[in-house]
Design a protein around this motif. Structure first.
Motif, PDB file in Angstrom:
ATOM      1  N   ALA A  30     -34.270  -0.006  31.290  1.00  0.00           N
ATOM      2  CA  ALA A  30     -34.800  -1.355  31.174  1.00  0.00           C
ATOM      3  C   ALA A  30     -36.316  -1.392  31.371  1.00  0.00           C
ATOM      4  N   TYR A  31     -36.857  -0.355  31.953  1.00  0.00           N
ATOM      5  CA  TYR A  31     -38.293  -0.302  32.226  1.00  0.00           C
ATOM      6  C   TYR A  31     -39.093   0.181  31.026  1.00  0.00           C
ATOM      7  N   TYR A  32     -38.419   0.888  30.095  1.00  0.00           N
ATOM      8  CA  TYR A  32     -39.127   1.562  29.011  1.00  0.00           C
ATOM      9  C   TYR A  32     -38.780   0.971  27.651  1.00  0.00           C
ATOM     10  N   ALA A  33     -39.699   1.158  26.741  1.00  0.00           N
ATOM     11  CA  ALA A  33     -39.313   1.195  25.338  1.00  0.00           C
ATOM     12  C   ALA A  33     -39.094   2.668  25.001  1.00  0.00           C
ATOM     13  N   GLY A  47     -43.629   7.720  14.094  1.00  0.00           N
ATOM     14  CA  GLY A  47     -42.593   6.911  14.701  1.00  0.00           C
ATOM     15  C   GLY A  47     -41.664   6.340  13.650  1.00  0.00           C
ATOM     16  N   ILE A  48     -40.361   6.415  13.902  1.00  0.00           N
ATOM     17  CA  ILE A  48     -39.393   5.946  12.923  1.00  0.00           C
ATOM     18  C   ILE A  48     -38.498   4.831  13.456  1.00  0.00           C
ATOM     19  N   ALA A  49     -38.343   4.727  14.740  1.00  0.00           N
ATOM     20  CA  ALA A  49     -37.496   3.687  15.317  1.00  0.00           C
ATOM     21  C   ALA A  49     -37.824   3.526  16.788  1.00  0.00           C
ATOM     22  N   SER A  50     -37.564   2.335  17.308  1.00  0.00           N
ATOM     23  CA  SER A  50     -37.769   2.116  18.734  1.00  0.00           C
ATOM     24  C   SER A  50     -36.839   1.020  19.213  1.00  0.00           C
ATOM     25  N   ILE A  51     -36.616   1.010  20.531  1.00  0.00           N
ATOM     26  CA  ILE A  51     -35.762  -0.007  21.131  1.00  0.00           C
ATOM     27  C   ILE A  51     -36.411  -0.477  22.419  1.00  0.00           C
ATOM     28  N   SER A  52     -36.373  -1.783  22.617  1.00  0.00           N
ATOM     29  CA  SER A  52     -37.022  -2.396  23.766  1.00  0.00           C
ATOM     30  C   SER A  52     -36.164  -2.268  25.020  1.00  0.00           C
TER      31      SER A  52
END
Length: 127
Positions: A30-33, A47-52
């Protein structure tokens, strides 16, 4: 200190699927993307994808949207990248990285925004 371990790479034929895993030791996700990056042979890492970490929102590059799905299991501190309909051009080394704190709005992951990196997992797509 954050440690990241990626797994799940391998060799598949075009049209096949793989699921990559990224397990993060340390504070809760929960602290990171979390960002996934790909480095194709002879090319820069992008970069191809990320999640909050804030709300689980996601971002995908245009070439991955509809084929790749990023998700996370907070209880396991693990982020997944489900890759379907793989193409030859998806070949490369895939890296997972953390961005802290998780930004309010996701955009294309930039290497300079991510502080901790895994060792990478290799994906080869060929017939």
């Amino acid at each position: 200190q954050v440690q990241i371990v990626e797994s799940g790479g391998g060799s598949v034929q075009p049209g096949g699927s793989l699921r990559l895993s990224c397990t993060v030791s340390g504070p809760t996700l929960a602290y990171y993307a979390i960002g996934w990056f790909r480095q194709a042979p002879g090319k820069e890492r992008t970069g191809i994808a990320s999640i909050s970490g804030r709300d689980g929102s996601t971002w995908y590059s245009d070439s991955m949207r509809g084929r790749f799905t990023i998700s996370k299991d907070n209880a396991e501190n693990t982020v997944y990248l489900q890759m379907n309909n793989l193409k030859v051009e998806d070949t490369g080394v895939y890296y997972c990285a953390t961005q802290e704190p998780s930004p309010k709005r996701l955009g294309q992951p930039r290497m300079t925004d991510f502080s901790s990196w895994g060792q990478g997992t290799r994906v080869t797509v060929s017939s």
